[in-house]
Design a protein around this motif. Structure first.
Motif, PDB file in Angstrom:
ATOM      1  N   ASN A 155     -16.699  54.908 -53.816  1.00 16.63           N
ATOM      2  CA  ASN A 155     -18.137  54.699 -53.613  1.00 16.63           C
ATOM      3  C   ASN A 155     -18.815  54.544 -54.875  1.00 16.63           C
ATOM      4  OD1 ASN A 155     -18.212  55.689 -50.724  1.00 16.63           O
ATOM      5  ND2 ASN A 155     -17.168  57.471 -51.589  1.00 16.63           N
ATOM      6  N   ARG A 156     -19.769  53.773 -54.820  1.00 15.59           N
ATOM      7  CA  ARG A 156     -20.687  53.373 -55.985  1.00 15.59           C
ATOM      8  C   ARG A 156     -22.267  53.496 -55.707  1.00 15.59           C
ATOM      9  NH1 ARG A 156     -17.360  49.720 -59.081  1.00 15.59           N
ATOM     10  NH2 ARG A 156     -15.186  50.214 -58.448  1.00 15.59           N
ATOM     11  N   THR A 157     -22.876  53.722 -56.625  1.00 17.63           N
ATOM     12  CA  THR A 157     -24.346  53.795 -56.484  1.00 17.63           C
ATOM     13  C   THR A 157     -25.074  52.746 -57.118  1.00 17.63           C
ATOM     14  OG1 THR A 157     -24.082  56.269 -56.693  1.00 17.63           O
ATOM     15  CG2 THR A 157     -26.419  55.288 -56.928  1.00 17.63           C
ATOM     16  N   ILE A 158     -25.723  51.901 -56.577  1.00 13.67           N
ATOM     17  CA  ILE A 158     -26.313  50.788 -57.067  1.00 13.67           C
ATOM     18  C   ILE A 158     -27.776  50.763 -56.868  1.00 13.67           C
ATOM     19  CG2 ILE A 158     -26.609  48.041 -56.555  1.00 13.67           C
ATOM     20  CD1 ILE A 158     -24.066  48.165 -54.954  1.00 13.67           C
ATOM     21  N   SER A 159     -28.303  50.642 -58.019  1.00 11.99           N
ATOM     22  CA  SER A 159     -29.607  51.022 -58.523  1.00 11.99           C
ATOM     23  C   SER A 159     -30.620  50.063 -58.773  1.00 11.99           C
ATOM     24  CB  SER A 159     -29.901  52.240 -59.366  1.00 11.99           C
ATOM     25  OG  SER A 159     -29.387  53.348 -58.880  1.00 11.99           O
ATOM     26  N   LEU A 160     -31.677  49.512 -58.293  1.00 12.52           N
ATOM     27  CA  LEU A 160     -32.752  48.883 -58.938  1.00 12.52           C
ATOM     28  C   LEU A 160     -33.646  49.793 -59.447  1.00 12.52           C
ATOM     29  CD1 LEU A 160     -33.451  45.922 -58.847  1.00 12.52           C
ATOM     30  CD2 LEU A 160     -35.087  46.413 -56.929  1.00 12.52           C
ATOM     31  N   VAL A 161     -33.587  49.850 -61.135  1.00 14.61           N
ATOM     32  CA  VAL A 161     -34.210  50.721 -61.982  1.00 14.61           C
ATOM     33  C   VAL A 161     -35.727  50.062 -62.316  1.00 14.61           C
ATOM     34  CG1 VAL A 161     -34.142  51.852 -63.851  1.00 14.61           C
ATOM     35  CG2 VAL A 161     -32.022  51.761 -62.703  1.00 14.61           C
ATOM     36  N   ASN A 162     -36.767  50.521 -61.891  1.00 17.54           N
ATOM     37  CA  ASN A 162     -38.099  49.915 -62.206  1.00 17.54           C
ATOM     38  C   ASN A 162     -38.400  50.834 -63.437  1.00 17.54           C
ATOM     39  OD1 ASN A 162     -40.755  49.186 -62.292  1.00 17.54           O
ATOM     40  ND2 ASN A 162     -40.916  48.951 -59.973  1.00 17.54           N
ATOM     41  N   LYS A 163     -38.389  50.187 -64.765  1.00 18.11           N
ATOM     42  CA  LYS A 163     -38.571  51.139 -65.836  1.00 18.11           C
ATOM     43  C   LYS A 163     -39.825  51.480 -66.134  1.00 18.11           C
ATOM     44  CE  LYS A 163     -36.917  47.754 -67.910  1.00 18.11           C
ATOM     45  NZ  LYS A 163     -36.398  46.912 -69.229  1.00 18.11           N
ATOM     46  N   GLU A 164     -41.153  51.085 -65.514  1.00 18.61           N
ATOM     47  CA  GLU A 164     -42.210  51.162 -65.603  1.00 18.61           C
ATOM     48  C   GLU A 164     -43.119  51.586 -64.414  1.00 18.61           C
ATOM     49  OE1 GLU A 164     -44.068  48.334 -68.307  1.00 18.61           O
ATOM     50  OE2 GLU A 164     -42.416  48.450 -69.735  1.00 18.61           O
ATOM     51  N   ASN A 165     -42.519  51.484 -63.209  1.00 16.55           N
ATOM     52  CA  ASN A 165     -43.110  51.859 -61.926  1.00 16.55           C
ATOM     53  C   ASN A 165     -44.089  50.677 -61.742  1.00 16.55           C
ATOM     54  OD1 ASN A 165     -41.782  53.991 -61.490  1.00 16.55           O
ATOM     55  ND2 ASN A 165     -43.421  55.435 -61.895  1.00 16.55           N
ATOM     56  N   ASP A 166     -43.530  49.398 -62.336  1.00 18.40           N
ATOM     57  CA  ASP A 166     -44.253  48.278 -62.072  1.00 18.40           C
ATOM     58  C   ASP A 166     -44.329  47.469 -61.002  1.00 18.40           C
ATOM     59  OD1 ASP A 166     -46.027  46.040 -63.451  1.00 18.40           O
ATOM     60  OD2 ASP A 166     -44.103  44.792 -62.994  1.00 18.40           O
ATOM     61  N   ILE A 167     -45.237  46.480 -60.568  1.00 21.07           N
ATOM     62  CA  ILE A 167     -45.262  45.843 -59.222  1.00 21.07           C
ATOM     63  C   ILE A 167     -44.354  44.547 -59.795  1.00 21.07           C
ATOM     64  CG2 ILE A 167     -46.619  44.362 -57.359  1.00 21.07           C
ATOM     65  CD1 ILE A 167     -47.194  47.297 -57.212  1.00 21.07           C
ATOM     66  N   ILE A 168     -43.196  44.767 -59.334  1.00 19.82           N
ATOM     67  CA  ILE A 168     -42.331  43.773 -59.914  1.00 19.82           C
ATOM     68  C   ILE A 168     -42.366  42.282 -59.144  1.00 19.82           C
ATOM     69  CG2 ILE A 168     -40.658  45.526 -61.052  1.00 19.82           C
ATOM     70  CD1 ILE A 168     -38.972  45.034 -58.627  1.00 19.82           C
ATOM     71  N   ILE A 169     -42.599  42.439 -57.830  1.00 21.06           N
ATOM     72  CA  ILE A 169     -42.812  41.113 -57.154  1.00 21.06           C
ATOM     73  C   ILE A 169     -44.198  41.513 -56.357  1.00 21.06           C
ATOM     74  CG2 ILE A 169     -41.910  39.933 -55.248  1.00 21.06           C
ATOM     75  CD1 ILE A 169     -39.168  41.154 -55.843  1.00 21.06           C
TER      76      ILE A 169
END
Length: 695
Positions: A155-169
């Motif tokens: 089991n692995r944890t895959i994370s999309l880490v939004n460093k500044e809570n930005d609107i990345i898309i």
């Protein structure tokens, strides 16, 4: 006068030409001067994917409208136009010389995440460009992709880490999809369904066994999903991670349990697989590289420690170093042979042999720290005389075990060069030579031979020596005949020992110890009563002086039925009557068979265990039956357990619960005894010729 006039004309015409040039210049620069009056600004609403713009400095009297143009630079720095939108100025949309408008990502002819240039072409031909760009790009520097978990973990944890809570898309009409694929780009598998684009860090807990079917390098990949994108998607980010099978030490060890079971343990530690371990197999190779054994590994619960106890029989009891190869099968069906191997040392330790010469004509042999896989059954010291290069066996001694050391005392039998060989015997009765030592014996050191009068416990006895060894059975030396009346039988009740004496015509006394027998006497050893108190319920051997058949009648039986207190009947072989209900006899059996013996009764020889009779081995009971005539003297003494008699207390045989016969019984075939002895079910036996084996 004309020249002067002419000159005057020229002077007047020059200013006129200059004025015309100034006017032309003014009209020529007026559009640029106008452009400088316009100002444009843009503002990107990334969350909604909308670009708002404002154009100020508009004079509707001179400019009736404009065309809004949106462009971006592609990878080759070519300008790509994605929107041209005509605008007509009215009093409603253009107030105070300012026009405000907007466009969304969905308005663009090509849907792409880029920084867009917004420009305007005024109807009067004036171009205007906003200083700032409309940012609809993916903010790749605002997030990271992490894959947490060791390479052998399922089991692995895959994370999309939004460093500044930005609107990345930008925009709300896109989703992201997590997928797992091999590094070569093949076998991409989606993890769940596409989800909305997070504005904060989001994690996925992934069971890799659902998406990976082999070991190696994989990618965790996030893709932006939007039907308007070219191809319907765009790579957002990907991170490399590994799937592996990991393990620790491979080796072997012995425990008290494996020694008892004649096995050795092989093991592998810390086995972890990202595809889950299904089973482990141990392959054992000998020094020649030949596969000699394959065994499945076992483990406890969820432990990562796997082991197998390999029977020594599986490797044909051949000692040496063995290579341990481990193969692991995972739930994906992959069988992997581990690169590392281990060593199982199934070897004999020959120990340290020392010979210490004592002052009394003896040598003490000590064998320390010797070891045989599967435990040493016994150790013997073989003593040889060496003369003219020829070796002659002169003595075998059984080693007594104490504190990791086997000890035996050798009383010198011959002089000259002497050799002792320490031999160990396996549980399967194979002889293993440990160590050899040589020493010299002087003629003056050689032990006794023939008859000797010596004291024991303050009394003089007559002993017979052969090559320094005191013999403990003088039947053949004295050439005894059966039915001998000149024998005296003494029972040492405390020591559970019987000594038979012959008459010494020189000293006129029964002082020649002929034979010693280890027996079981009555359980009640505290009673000092004589024969008067004997009954069927008593359990003591009476003190006093008696004879074989004290009641004066012939009382010898090759097989005698005997009543038990519970009313049952048992059968005693070679019974010789003493007094009352007390007999010398072999341990009773449950039926008239040589194979009805209870092992528990037999193993009590040497202790107080009977109801009053004197229990013996079949061999000893038959000897007494044969050689002690009716009327032979019998003396039963309280005795001393520390002083059993001048010949000591004879060793006894131990038998397993499965054995139902007496190993000294001549009626039992020698082949049966030998087989059970080799199997470890009996500790010794007597041959048909009366030779003792193992005790």
């Amino acid at each position: 006068m004309l020249k002067q006039g002419k000159h005057k004309k020229k002077f007047i015409a020059l200013p006129a030409v200059f004025m015309i040039a100034i006017v032309v210049a003014v009209f020529a620069i007026s559009p640029n001067a106008k452009a400088a009056q316009y100002s444009a600004d843009v503002n990107a609403d990334r969350e909604n994917g909308v670009c708002n713009y404002t154009l100020a400095g508009i004079d509707t009297a001179q400019t009736s409208g404009m065309t809004t143009k949106v462009t971006y630079k592609d990878e080759s720095e070519n300008t790509v136009t994605v929107l041209e939108q005509p605008v007509t100025f009215t009093a409603e949309n253009c107030q105070n010389g300012q026009y405000s408008g907007s466009f969304s990502l969905s308005d663009l002819s090509t849907y792409a995440y880029r920084e867009y240039t917004v420009s305007f072409l005024m109807s009067d031909g004036t171009p205007v460009e906003a200083a700032a760009k409309c940012d609809f790009s993916i903010h790749r520097d605002k997030f990271t992709l992490d894959v947490a978990g060791y390479k052998s973990k399922t089991n692995r944890t895959i994370s999309l880490v939004n460093k500044e809570n930005d609107i990345i898309i930008p925009g709300k009409d896109s989703q992201i999809q997590l997928s797992i694929l091999k590094k070569n780009g093949k076998d991409e598998k989606k993890v769940g369904t596409a989800t909305v684009i997070p504005t904060a860090t989001k994690s996925w807990d992934v069971d890799l066994t659902k998406y990976c079917n082999t070991y190696g390098t994989y990618y965790a990949r996030f893709t932006v999903i939007n039907s308007k994108l070219s191809g319907g998607s765009e790579l957002l980010a990907q991170k490399e991670f590994n799937l592996a099978l990991t393990y620790g030490k491979i080796g072997s060890k012995s425990t008290s349990k494996t020694e008892k079971n004649q096995t050795f343990r092989v093991f592998v530690e810390k086995v972890n697989s990202a595809l889950v371990v299904k089973n482990v197999t141990f392959n054992i190779y000998n020094s020649a590289g030949k596969l000699v054994c394959t065994e499945k590994g076992v483990h406890n619960g969820t432990s990562t420690y796997y082991y197998s106890d390999i029977p020594l029989k599986t490797i044909n009891y051949r000692f040496g170093n063995y290579k341990i190869e481990v193969s692991v099968t995972d739930n994906a069906g992959i069988v992997r042979i581990l690169k590392k191997t281990g060593t199982a040392s199934v070897r004999v330790k020959t120990g340290i042999l020392t010979v210490t010469k004592l002052a009394n004509g003896t040598a003490k042999f000590r064998l320390k720290n010797a070891y045989i896989p599967g435990n040493i059954k016994s150790v013997r010291f073989k003593v040889y005389s060496i003369k003219n290069g020829k070796r002659t066996l002169i003595k075998k001694l059984i080693g007594v075990y104490s504190n990791k050391t086997y000890i035996a005392n050798y009383q010198y039998m011959v002089s000259g060069r002497t050799q002792v060989v320490a031999c160990g015997y396996t549980q399967w009765n194979k002889e293993i030579k440990f160590k050899t030592k040589e020493f010299s014996v002087k003629s003056s050191e050689v032990g006794k031979n023939g008859w000797r009068y010596e004291k024991y416990a303050g009394k003089v006895y007559k002993f017979y020596y052969k090559n320094g060894e005191k013999l403990t059975d003088l039947t053949n030396v004295l050439k005894l005949k059966k039915g001998n009346k000149k024998l005296k039988i003494v029972v040492n009740r405390a020591a559970c020992c019987v000594t038979i004496y012959a008459y010494d015509s020189q000293k006129k006394d029964y002082i020649i110890p002929v034979k010693t027998c280890t027996v079981s006497v009555g359980r009640d050893t505290a009673t000092t009563s004589g024969a008067a108190g004997l009954s069927i319920s008593s359990s003591y051997t009476p003190l006093g002086s008696y004879s074989i058949s004290s009641n004066g009648t012939a009382a010898k039986y090759s097989l005698k039925p005997m009543g038990e207190p519970d009313g049952s009947t048992v059968y005693a072989r070679w019974a010789s009557h003493v007094v009352g209900n007390v007999y010398f006899h072999a341990i009773a059996v449950g039926s008239q068979s040589h194979y009805a013996l209870r092992a528990s009764n037999y193993n009590k020889l040497g202790s107080a265990a009977s109801a009053g009779c004197i229990r013996m081995t079949v061999a000893d009971a038959k000897w007494l039956y044969d050689y002690a005539a009716v009327g032979s003297s019998v003396k039963i003494e309280k005795g001393n357990s520390k002083k059993p008699g001048p010949l000591g207390k004879a060793a006894t045989i131990k038998i397993a619960e499965s054995i139902n016969y007496d190993p000294t019984d001549p009626s039992v075939p020698a082949a049966t005894k030998k087989k059970d002895y080799k199997a470890g079910r009996i500790s010794g036996y007597m041959t048909s010729k009366g030779k003792k084996v193992g005790y």
